[in-house]
Design a protein around this motif. Structure first.
Motif, PDB file in Angstrom:
ATOM      1  N   THR A 219       0.826  -1.206   0.000  1.00 62.89           N
ATOM      2  CA  THR A 219       0.000   0.000   0.000  1.00 62.89           C
ATOM      3  C   THR A 219       0.861   1.257   0.000  1.00 62.89           C
ATOM      4  OG1 THR A 219      -1.679  -1.245   1.213  1.00 62.89           O
ATOM      5  CG2 THR A 219      -1.918   1.146   1.179  1.00 62.89           C
ATOM      6  N   LEU A 269      -8.024  -7.661   8.241  1.00 61.77           N
ATOM      7  CA  LEU A 269      -9.288  -7.426   8.944  1.00 61.77           C
ATOM      8  C   LEU A 269      -9.315  -8.136  10.292  1.00 61.77           C
ATOM      9  CD1 LEU A 269     -12.031  -7.634   6.150  1.00 61.77           C
ATOM     10  CD2 LEU A 269     -11.350  -5.628   7.469  1.00 61.77           C
ATOM     11  N   ARG A 283      -3.431   1.573  14.017  1.00 59.47           N
ATOM     12  CA  ARG A 283      -3.908   2.599  13.090  1.00 59.47           C
ATOM     13  C   ARG A 283      -3.310   2.461  11.699  1.00 59.47           C
ATOM     14  NH1 ARG A 283      -8.200   3.664  16.053  1.00 59.47           N
ATOM     15  NH2 ARG A 283      -7.793   4.839  17.958  1.00 59.47           N
ATOM     16  N   GLU A 286      -5.292  -0.091   9.879  1.00 62.21           N
ATOM     17  CA  GLU A 286      -6.607   0.476   9.564  1.00 62.21           C
ATOM     18  C   GLU A 286      -6.534   1.297   8.279  1.00 62.21           C
ATOM     19  OE1 GLU A 286      -8.120   2.783  12.776  1.00 62.21           O
ATOM     20  OE2 GLU A 286      -8.096   1.131  14.208  1.00 62.21           O
ATOM     21  N   ALA A 287      -5.503   2.147   8.182  1.00 62.75           N
ATOM     22  CA  ALA A 287      -5.352   2.986   6.989  1.00 62.75           C
ATOM     23  C   ALA A 287      -5.076   2.146   5.751  1.00 62.75           C
ATOM     24  CB  ALA A 287      -4.226   3.995   7.212  1.00 62.75           C
ATOM     25  N   VAL A 289      -6.026  -0.929   5.055  1.00 66.93           N
ATOM     26  CA  VAL A 289      -7.249  -1.593   4.583  1.00 66.93           C
ATOM     27  C   VAL A 289      -8.116  -0.615   3.794  1.00 66.93           C
ATOM     28  CG1 VAL A 289      -9.406  -2.664   5.331  1.00 66.93           C
ATOM     29  CG2 VAL A 289      -7.250  -3.339   6.395  1.00 66.93           C
ATOM     30  N   LYS A 290      -8.291   0.591   4.310  1.00 68.45           N
ATOM     31  CA  LYS A 290      -9.121   1.593   3.628  1.00 68.45           C
ATOM     32  C   LYS A 290      -8.521   2.006   2.294  1.00 68.45           C
ATOM     33  CE  LYS A 290     -11.087   3.517   7.887  1.00 68.45           C
ATOM     34  NZ  LYS A 290     -11.124   4.694   8.802  1.00 68.45           N
ATOM     35  N   VAL A 291      -7.208   2.266   2.301  1.00 68.70           N
ATOM     36  CA  VAL A 291      -6.544   2.712   1.071  1.00 68.70           C
ATOM     37  C   VAL A 291      -6.593   1.619   0.010  1.00 68.70           C
ATOM     38  CG1 VAL A 291      -4.308   3.347   0.068  1.00 68.70           C
ATOM     39  CG2 VAL A 291      -5.050   4.374   2.229  1.00 68.70           C
ATOM     40  N   ASN A 292      -6.352   0.376   0.405  1.00 68.33           N
ATOM     41  CA  ASN A 292      -6.351  -0.710  -0.574  1.00 68.33           C
ATOM     42  C   ASN A 292      -7.726  -0.931  -1.183  1.00 68.33           C
ATOM     43  OD1 ASN A 292      -4.690  -3.019  -1.741  1.00 68.33           O
ATOM     44  ND2 ASN A 292      -6.448  -4.127  -0.917  1.00 68.33           N
ATOM     45  N   ASP A 293      -8.766  -0.875  -0.356  1.00 68.51           N
ATOM     46  CA  ASP A 293     -10.126  -1.035  -0.886  1.00 68.51           C
ATOM     47  C   ASP A 293     -10.449   0.061  -1.897  1.00 68.51           C
ATOM     48  OD1 ASP A 293     -10.563  -3.286   0.602  1.00 68.51           O
ATOM     49  OD2 ASP A 293     -11.698  -2.294   2.189  1.00 68.51           O
ATOM     50  N   ALA A 294     -10.065   1.293  -1.567  1.00 66.58           N
ATOM     51  CA  ALA A 294     -10.363   2.411  -2.463  1.00 66.58           C
ATOM     52  C   ALA A 294      -9.555   2.319  -3.750  1.00 66.58           C
ATOM     53  CB  ALA A 294     -10.065   3.734  -1.751  1.00 66.58           C
TER      54      ALA A 294
END
Length: 455
Positions: A219, A269, A283, A286-287, A289-294
């Motif tokens: 990421t 997850l 944290r 957490e970032a 996971v969000k960045v990869n999904d987007a």
């Protein structure tokens, strides 16, 4: 030594075949009767290079066998491995441990000799404690030890990884467990593979920490690729520049459409949920996971932009080359291609696709995609081509043939397989990942992200 491998999926089958190749007597057990029957007839349930040949040779040598009868399979086994799935639990992201606990229950009910029960499945911290509780409740009459032994296999290179591992991590709480595991892995002592004995909980966490760290690296370089595109840098040069630092290393620094597969998405997850349960947030993960999904959807929008934007893209046709999350596997779990295809469909774009091994697995996941028998059939009449998975079969495509059959010579290379200058010379509009459009880096490398040159 007799080894029982409960679960004959990716981890169980590869591990069982490799243990048999070391000289152990291995029984692979699975409740799926169809899978066992296929294995008995030499048909592999997964695609992994070299696996079919390894299974065949060890079955012929009578070191490897298959059964659906757990009681029969574990009888006399000194090491019983639990290698069943731990998918993300629907609704909350926790690892679903129901299969692990069901195996522990059944093993406890049928265990008839002293044995080490080894959790090979990827499980959250504390799972081994519960497995031990279940076993003691079911079968207090025999000596046993519960051990954690996570796998670190890369799909597409699993046999080599198993036989020549970077390390073997064993979480054991007593000398009985450690001694049996030393015997299990004794053949690897000859290769001087490091064996790390730790506590059971440390072993369980090591697996999640390793996968999360690799996801962070992927990421990070993807975000650097986005920055390179803005400032005119070349992410491949940046990756080389930082990867030559021994503290960082070059692996997992290849920019692309985001990570997928059977491990990174569910394990990151699960780690987040464990951290949440223990009130110790991670944290960074957490970032990630969000960045990869987007990012996966963003790659779809990158293709839409190559078609001229949202208004121009509607009604056009895209050829997608590669569907699996990586080459040399048929695994479609959380593959970026799924989100990319959906983004294109949402934009009114039709998609034809080809993958050397993954189309059977892909079809139910992307019914809107027209699967083709070869890359050129997918490319014919396409307004753009997007290279999603870097299979070797896509590294030397016939560019002249593509120009002749495609509606427009536009290639969106999400794996940076091709050299921009070669595509420009061939008359293609070429977009890659993280190879910028302005600045000194671009001037030095001659790598604009998109340029059309007349043939």
């Amino acid at each position: 030594m007799k080894i029982a491998m409960v679960g004959s999926g990716y981890v169980g089958l590869v591990s069982g075949a490799c243990f048999a190749d070391f000289g152990h007597e291995v029984v692979c057990i699975d409740k799926d009767e169809t899978k066992i029957q296929r294995l008995l007839h030499g048909m592999m349930p997964i695609y992994e290079p070299g696996l079919a040949e390894l299974v065949e040779s060890n079955v012929a040598a009578r070191r490897l066998s298959f059964t659906t009868d757990l009681a029969e399979g574990i009888a006399g086994a000194q090491a019983i491995f639990i290698a069943v799935g731990t998918p993300s639990r629907r609704g909350d992201g926790h690892a679903d441990l129901s299969y692990v606990y069901a195996v522990a229950q059944e093993v406890g009910e049928h265990l008839s000799n002293d044995a080490v029960i080894v959790t090979k499945s990827t499980v959250p911290v504390g799972t081994g404690d519960e497995v031990e509780r279940i076993l003691r409740e079911c079968n207090p009459g025999h000596r046993f030890s519960v051990v954690s032994n996570p796998e670190f296999l890369r799909e597409g290179a699993a046999i080599g990884d198993f036989k020549r591992p970077d390390r073997i991590v064993i979480g054991a709480e007593d000398d009985f467990g450690r001694s049996v595991m030393r015997e299990v892995y004794r053949p690897l002592f000859l290769n001087e593979s490091p064996i790390l004995f730790v506590s059971r909980r440390s072993s369980e966490l090591t697996k999640y920490a390793a996968n999360a760290f690799l996801a962070v690296k992927i990421t990070f370089i993807n975000e650097m690729a986005d920055l390179c595109e803005k400032v005119g840098g070349n992410v491949q040069d940046v990756a080389r520049g930082i990867g030559l630092d021994n503290r960082i290393g070059s692996k997992f620094l290849h920019a692309g459409p985001g990570y997928g597969g059977s491990c990174f998405p569910k394990d990151t997850l699960a780690l987040l949920k464990t951290a949440e349960d223990y009130d110790s947030p991670v944290r960074i993960v957490e970032a990630v996971v969000k960045v990869n999904d987007a990012r996966k959807r963003a790659m779809g929008r990158k293709v839409v932009d190559a078609l001229g934007g949202a208004e121009e893209a509607r009604g056009k046709r895209v050829a997608m080359l590669g569907l699996t999350f990586k080459p040399n596997t048929d695994d479609m779990r959380d593959s970026p291609s799924i989100a990319i295809a959906q983004t294109l469909a949402d934009a009114g774009v039709t998609v034809a696709a080809y993958d050397p091994e993954g189309m059977e697995q892909a079809q139910p996941l992307m019914p809107q995609v027209d699967m083709k028998q070869d890359p050129y059939a997918a490319i014919e009449g396409a307004d753009a081509i997007v290279l999603v998975t870097e299979w070797d079969a896509f590294r030397a495509l016939d560019l002249g043939r593509i120009k002749a059959i495609a509606k427009a010579p536009v290639l969106v290379d999400l794996r940076n397989v091709y050299k921009p200058e070669h595509l420009r010379e061939a008359g293609f509009t070429y977009l890659s990942v993280g190879r910028g459009t302005s600045g000194k880096d671009n001037a030095a490398s001659g790598e604009p992200a998109a340029e059309t040159v007349p043939a």
